[in-house]
Design an enzyme around this catalytic site. Structure first.
Site, mmCIF file in Angstrom:
data_model
loop_
_atom_site.group_PDB
_atom_site.id
_atom_site.type_symbol
_atom_site.label_atom_id
_atom_site.label_comp_id
_atom_site.label_asym_id
_atom_site.label_seq_id
_atom_site.Cartn_x
_atom_site.Cartn_y
_atom_site.Cartn_z
ATOM 1 N N GLY A 54 22.909 39.942 -25.055
ATOM 2 C CA GLY A 54 24.219 40.350 -25.549
ATOM 3 C C GLY A 54 24.810 39.462 -26.642
ATOM 4 O O GLY A 54 25.542 39.936 -27.502
ATOM 5 N N GLU A 109 28.053 32.945 -25.732
ATOM 6 C CA GLU A 109 28.068 34.091 -24.819
ATOM 7 C C GLU A 109 28.873 35.250 -25.415
ATOM 8 O O GLU A 109 29.866 35.022 -26.099
ATOM 9 C CB GLU A 109 28.760 33.686 -23.513
ATOM 10 C CG GLU A 109 27.842 33.397 -22.374
ATOM 11 C CD GLU A 109 27.068 34.589 -21.854
ATOM 12 O OE1 GLU A 109 26.935 35.603 -22.562
ATOM 13 O OE2 GLU A 109 26.588 34.505 -20.723
ATOM 14 N N ASP A 110 28.457 36.460 -25.119
ATOM 15 C CA ASP A 110 29.267 37.614 -25.511
ATOM 16 C C ASP A 110 30.458 37.767 -24.572
ATOM 17 O O ASP A 110 31.568 38.043 -25.008
ATOM 18 C CB ASP A 110 28.430 38.903 -25.567
ATOM 19 C CG ASP A 110 27.530 39.064 -24.363
ATOM 20 O OD1 ASP A 110 27.241 38.058 -23.688
ATOM 21 O OD2 ASP A 110 27.108 40.196 -24.070
ATOM 22 N N ASP A 113 32.431 36.780 -17.347
ATOM 23 C CA ASP A 113 33.028 37.725 -16.397
ATOM 24 C C ASP A 113 33.271 36.968 -15.081
ATOM 25 O O ASP A 113 34.279 36.261 -14.956
ATOM 26 C CB ASP A 113 32.018 38.878 -16.269
ATOM 27 C CG ASP A 113 32.525 40.046 -15.469
ATOM 28 O OD1 ASP A 113 33.564 39.912 -14.808
ATOM 29 O OD2 ASP A 113 31.891 41.110 -15.485
ATOM 30 N N LYS A 141 37.010 37.506 -19.330
ATOM 31 C CA LYS A 141 37.704 38.348 -18.345
ATOM 32 C C LYS A 141 38.129 37.437 -17.207
ATOM 33 O O LYS A 141 37.502 37.420 -16.148
ATOM 34 C CB LYS A 141 36.716 39.376 -17.782
ATOM 35 C CG LYS A 141 36.699 40.721 -18.424
ATOM 36 C CD LYS A 141 35.844 41.629 -17.541
ATOM 37 C CE LYS A 141 35.430 42.871 -18.264
ATOM 38 N NZ LYS A 141 34.493 43.666 -17.448
ATOM 39 N N PHE A 162 34.989 47.920 -18.543
ATOM 40 C CA PHE A 162 33.581 47.729 -18.893
ATOM 41 C C PHE A 162 33.420 47.976 -20.384
ATOM 42 O O PHE A 162 33.586 49.093 -20.858
ATOM 43 C CB PHE A 162 32.656 48.630 -18.087
ATOM 44 C CG PHE A 162 31.232 48.181 -18.204
ATOM 45 C CD1 PHE A 162 30.737 47.191 -17.374
ATOM 46 C CD2 PHE A 162 30.403 48.708 -19.183
ATOM 47 C CE1 PHE A 162 29.430 46.722 -17.516
ATOM 48 C CE2 PHE A 162 29.087 48.248 -19.330
ATOM 49 C CZ PHE A 162 28.604 47.261 -18.492
ATOM 50 N N VAL A 163 33.129 46.917 -21.118
ATOM 51 C CA VAL A 163 33.060 47.046 -22.579
ATOM 52 C C VAL A 163 31.617 46.987 -23.072
ATOM 53 O O VAL A 163 30.760 46.353 -22.456
ATOM 54 C CB VAL A 163 33.900 45.954 -23.288
ATOM 55 C CG1 VAL A 163 35.379 46.170 -23.062
ATOM 56 C CG2 VAL A 163 33.490 44.557 -22.835
ATOM 57 N N ARG A 175 24.169 48.665 -27.883
ATOM 58 C CA ARG A 175 24.270 47.285 -28.385
ATOM 59 C C ARG A 175 24.590 47.272 -29.873
ATOM 60 O O ARG A 175 25.235 46.356 -30.372
ATOM 61 C CB ARG A 175 22.952 46.531 -28.171
ATOM 62 C CG ARG A 175 22.690 46.134 -26.741
ATOM 63 C CD ARG A 175 21.567 45.111 -26.687
ATOM 64 N NE ARG A 175 20.983 44.991 -25.362
ATOM 65 C CZ ARG A 175 21.470 44.241 -24.378
ATOM 66 N NH1 ARG A 175 22.562 43.554 -24.570
ATOM 67 N NH2 ARG A 175 20.882 44.198 -23.207
HETATM 68 C C1 PRP Z 1 26.196 39.710 -19.361
HETATM 69 C C2 PRP Z 1 26.787 38.785 -20.406
HETATM 70 C C3 PRP Z 1 26.812 37.458 -19.712
HETATM 71 C C4 PRP Z 1 26.972 37.820 -18.259
HETATM 72 C C5 PRP Z 1 28.390 37.557 -17.848
HETATM 73 O O1 PRP Z 1 24.814 39.630 -19.474
HETATM 74 O O2 PRP Z 1 26.002 38.741 -21.567
HETATM 75 O O3 PRP Z 1 25.609 36.736 -19.917
HETATM 76 O O4 PRP Z 1 26.670 39.206 -18.133
HETATM 77 O O5 PRP Z 1 28.575 37.838 -16.493
HETATM 78 P P1 PRP Z 1 29.051 36.788 -15.415
HETATM 79 O O6 PRP Z 1 30.102 35.936 -16.020
HETATM 80 O O7 PRP Z 1 29.564 37.690 -14.309
HETATM 81 O O8 PRP Z 1 27.867 35.999 -14.970
HETATM 82 P P2 PRP Z 1 23.797 40.723 -18.875
HETATM 83 O O9 PRP Z 1 23.293 40.240 -17.557
HETATM 84 O O10 PRP Z 1 24.455 42.067 -18.930
HETATM 85 O O11 PRP Z 1 22.558 40.665 -19.836
HETATM 86 P P3 PRP Z 1 22.398 41.113 -21.375
HETATM 87 O O12 PRP Z 1 23.195 40.141 -22.200
HETATM 88 O O13 PRP Z 1 20.928 40.998 -21.620
HETATM 89 O O14 PRP Z 1 22.902 42.533 -21.514
#
Ligand code: PRP
Length: 198
Positions: A54, A109-110, A113, A141, A162-163, A175
């Protein structure tokens, strides 16, 4: 918050943050980060680590704006699976040869959460000998936080929606969407039905 909707080949999801707003904010974050790291990188160049997949578009932009053409290393942490809920456990994949010992790691990080991913990665880099581990995230968030994590650089605080877009996906889709939008399964279904009928 914008009232616009996505257009073109994407379903008309509600735009939360336009690409322009996103890029403007990244510029500000990088200015702040550069000032904190000191002129000419007082403690040596930082080790940039993108949490893929991400964070790739964010990391590319940060890399372009930071002085010194620093490489971006990649690490993967798996938590979401294919749905919209976090699984609870975080597995770190790859990243063993990232040269972080004795350096300041900037985790890019994107979205933060629950904070479990960043908490796990911070642990990982501390164990690997990083001097400091700072977190730069485009989205935060805070209402969803479970782990004790406060990012150092935050682009935008967002509500519990959910974005997708600007690198973020649902089950691998969207993406490449340039804006950050709120995912809506109904809007997607109607759009796909209309597209099929045309
Ligand atoms: C998403 C996002 C963070 C993580 C945040 O990754 O990129 O790395 O979730 O969540 P948290 O704070 O609850 O741990 P994802 O697992 O969706 O992988 P991706 O980036 O490959 O889509």
């Amino acid at each position: 918050m914008s009232e616009a909707e996505t257009t073109g080949r994407f379903p008309p999801f509600r735009v939360l943050l336009s690409r322009d707003e996103i890029l403007r904010r990244i510029h500000e974050l990088v200015r702040q980060l550069t000032a904190d790291l000191g002129e000419g990188y007082a403690d040596g160049p930082p080790c940039l680590v993108a949490v893929v997949e991400g964070a790739r578009p964010l990391a590319r932009t940060v890399q372009r704006l930071l002085p010194g053409a620093l490489p971006v290393h990649e690490i993967k942490a798996s938590s979401y699976g294919s749905g919209t809920e976090s699984a609870g456990t975080v597995e770190v994949l790859g990243g063993r040869d990232i040269p972080c010992a004795g350096r300041t790691v900037i985790l890019i990080e994107d979205i933060v959460d629950t904070g479990r991913t960043i908490a796990r990665l911070r642990e990982h880099f501390r164990a690997a000998g990083a001097l400091h581990c700072r977190v730069l995230t485009l989205l935060d968030k805070p209402s969803r936080r479970v782990a004790d994590v406060v990012p150092d650089y935050i682009g935008f605080d967002i509500p519990d929606e959910f974005v997708i877009g600007f690198g973020m996906d649902i089950a691998g889709r969207y993406r490449e969407l340039p804006d950050i939008v709120i995912y809506d399964a109904e809007i997607e279904k109607v759009f796909e039905r209309t597209a099929l009928a045309e």
